[in-house]
Motif scaffolding. Structure first.
Motif, mmCIF file in Angstrom:
data_model
loop_
_atom_site.group_PDB
_atom_site.id
_atom_site.type_symbol
_atom_site.label_atom_id
_atom_site.label_comp_id
_atom_site.label_asym_id
_atom_site.label_seq_id
_atom_site.Cartn_x
_atom_site.Cartn_y
_atom_site.Cartn_z
ATOM 1 N N ARG B 120 8.683 4.545 -1.317
ATOM 2 C CA ARG B 120 7.726 3.532 -1.760
ATOM 3 C C ARG B 120 7.810 3.297 -3.257
ATOM 4 N N THR B 123 3.754 0.682 -7.068
ATOM 5 C CA THR B 123 2.649 -0.188 -6.656
ATOM 6 C C THR B 123 2.226 0.118 -5.228
ATOM 7 N N GLU B 124 3.230 0.277 -4.383
ATOM 8 C CA GLU B 124 2.922 0.579 -2.977
ATOM 9 C C GLU B 124 2.190 1.908 -2.847
ATOM 10 N N GLU B 127 -1.354 1.427 -3.877
ATOM 11 C CA GLU B 127 -2.041 0.666 -2.836
ATOM 12 C C GLU B 127 -2.374 1.577 -1.660
ATOM 13 N N TYR B 219 6.404 -0.092 6.315
ATOM 14 C CA TYR B 219 5.262 0.106 5.438
ATOM 15 C C TYR B 219 4.262 -1.041 5.572
ATOM 16 N N VAL B 223 0.246 -0.655 6.327
ATOM 17 C CA VAL B 223 -0.804 -1.163 5.450
ATOM 18 C C VAL B 223 -1.692 -2.154 6.201
#
Lengths: 258, 242
Positions: B120, B123-124, B127, B219, B223
């Motif tokens: 990842r 940013t991911e 998050e 991913y 999410v």
């Protein structure tokens, strides 16, 4: 990791720490302390922190079907019935019924304690069964706990596990719920020691009624656990399967303080 | 900010189980100056390591730390003035603040994601930590609010280096529910990175789900599902945005 890599990465770190002013070492949830620590093996987790133990579930489609079936059974039948039952029955009765069924399994726990070489556990269970079946009025009252004799929960599935037999694969039974091949064999084996089995054989309806009472009586507690699990997971089937295997593994190891 | 990238070369290496811990050990040794490698650099590293508050004196055990948090939360729950409907949000906020102080949601997120974590972007990761922490807090708050006259006993602690497992039981109508806290010493603070309830590790349980979802839906799918779950929970307890 090769020596040159280490040196390169120390140098990089050095340059960065000199060039970039140090941020305040904040406690707030940021990623600063996370990445490198990933490499640190967790002494309390089994194996690598990022790898899961292999779980065998060849029957997954069938299991998922029965999982959904049990879910409906719970929400449409068990829960409403349990609510009504709870409203009707005083707490004393509920405790009594629970004690009664717990006591009924006393001999099973005793035998499995013995099979696992838990002499003290076996002794405790024998004492409990004798006391609660007599002074405790057929097990309705748990007088033995007052004497410091606490239940030592062991079943045949755990005994087999202690002997080194693995789970086999996962089975989600209709009505009975999560199990494994090993634990199902265990349940079948110990049914010979269960009075409920003989009751069901002699009079099927009474057997089913007794089992239903046992289920409904604990439905509130168990139901809460199930509902929480369902609410907090993205795939309740997987969450339940993993929780079952983890729970059983810790029971086999007797990690949980009885 | 950039300090964090110190370890990136190690993190980005392809995952080979045996080599990872070893690589880390080497790094640790280097950090503490035991290695004979390039003594000049060692000195610098030592200076920088010493500059960090990591090694600041720790005058408290993991058990003492978690006990403080649990006691504070229990007294919030017992506080009559916070028990009214109108004060519910405030009480939740106070409980969450205690939880935030003691739980390390970044570490939990990383462990829950498992192998997928290193793929990842930053940013991911941020998050994901946000979403997962929100889910955990919601779940936790609901559970803790259901507590009434339970008693918590701390039974023992096993310490291994910078980690500790604290064994506790919750006594509830004659039943004992064992709850263990896996804790880690970070910046001289003990913080929880896993909770094991009746032998079931919360983080491992989530990892089972996340690993499968990551494998099938990537991913993005994970999410999406997390967001959907959070919406669902928010709808359920209307007015409650923990």
């Amino acid at each position: 990791m090769s020596g040159t890599r280490i040196i390169r990465f120390i140098l990089l770190g050095l340059i960065l720490s000199v060039v970039v002013p140090l941020p305040a070492w904040s406690i707030s949830a940021d990623l600063s302390t996370v990445d490198d620590n990933y490499l640190e093996p967790d002494p309390f987790a089994e194996g690598d922190a990022g790898v899961l133990p292999v779980v065998s579930d060849p029957l997954e489609p069938v299991n998922r079907f029965f999982f959904a079936f049990n879910d409906r059974l719970y929400f449409w039948v068990v829960k409403p019935v349990a609510r009504g039952y709870e409203a009707l029955m005083p707490d004393v009765v509920e405790t009594g019924v629970r004690n009664f069924f717990v006591n009924l399994r006393g001999p099973i726990r005793m035998v499995n304690n013995l099979l696992q070489g838990e002499i003290r556990g076996a002794g405790s269970e024998t004492g409990r069964f004798l006391l609660n079946s007599t002074i405790g009025v057929a097990g309705l009252f748990d007088v033995a706990s007052g004497f410091g004799l606490t239940p030592r929960v062991e079943d045949l599935g755990q005994t087999l596990g202690r002997y080194g037999i693995g789970n086999g694969f996962y089975i989600c039974w209709p009505v009975f719920g999560p199990s494994s091949l090993r634990d199902s064999i265990g349940m079948a084996g110990e049914s010979y020691l269960s009075p409920l089995t003989y009751l069901t054989r002699d009079n099927f309806e009474s057997g089913v009624a007794a089992y239903s009472l046992k289920r409904v009586n604990v439905a509130k507690e168990k139901g809460e656990v199930y509902e929480e699990l369902k609410k907090s997971s993205l795939d309740p089937y997987l969450a339940m399967r993993d929780a079952y295997f983890q729970y059983r593994a810790s029971r086999v190891k007797n990690e949980i303080l009885d | 900010m950039k300090r964090k990238d110190l370890s990136c070369p190690a993190v980005n290496r392809p995952l080979k189980k045996p080599s990872m811990p070893r690589a880390h050990l080497v790094f640790q040794r280097v950090k503490h100056g035991f290695s004979g490698l390039v003594p000049g650099i060692m000195l610098f590293v030592a200076v920088f390591v010493a500059a960090l508050p990591v090694s600041a004196a720790v005058d408290t055990t993991a058990t003492a730390s978690i006990r403080v948090t649990v006691n504070r939360i229990f007294s919030l729950l017992k506080d009559k003035s916070l028990a009214t409907e109108s004060m519910r949000q405030k009480r939740r906020g106070l409980i969450v603040a205690e939880v935030d102080n003691r739980f390390d949601f970044s570490e939990m997120s990383m462990r829950a994601m498992g192998r997928g974590w290193r793929k990842r972007t930053r940013t991911e990761k941020l998050e994901f930590v946000d979403l997962f922490a929100a889910l955990l807090k919601k779940t936790y708050i609901r559970r803790i609010e259901a507590y009434s006259n339970e008693v918590v006993e701390f039974r023992k602690e096993i310490r291994r280096g910078k980690r500790a497992m604290v064994y506790s039981v919750v006594l509830k109508n004659g039943n004992e529910i064992p709850i263990n806290y896996a804790m880690k010493l970070k910046n001289s603070q003990w913080r929880v990175y896993d909770v094991v309830i009746e032998g079931v590790s919360l983080v491992r349980n989530y990892r089972t789900e996340f690993t499968r979802i990551l494998g099938r839906e990537n991913y993005v799918g994970l999410v999406r599902r997390l967001r959907r779950k959070l919406d669902e929970l928010a709808r359920e307890d209307k007015g409650g945005n923990v």
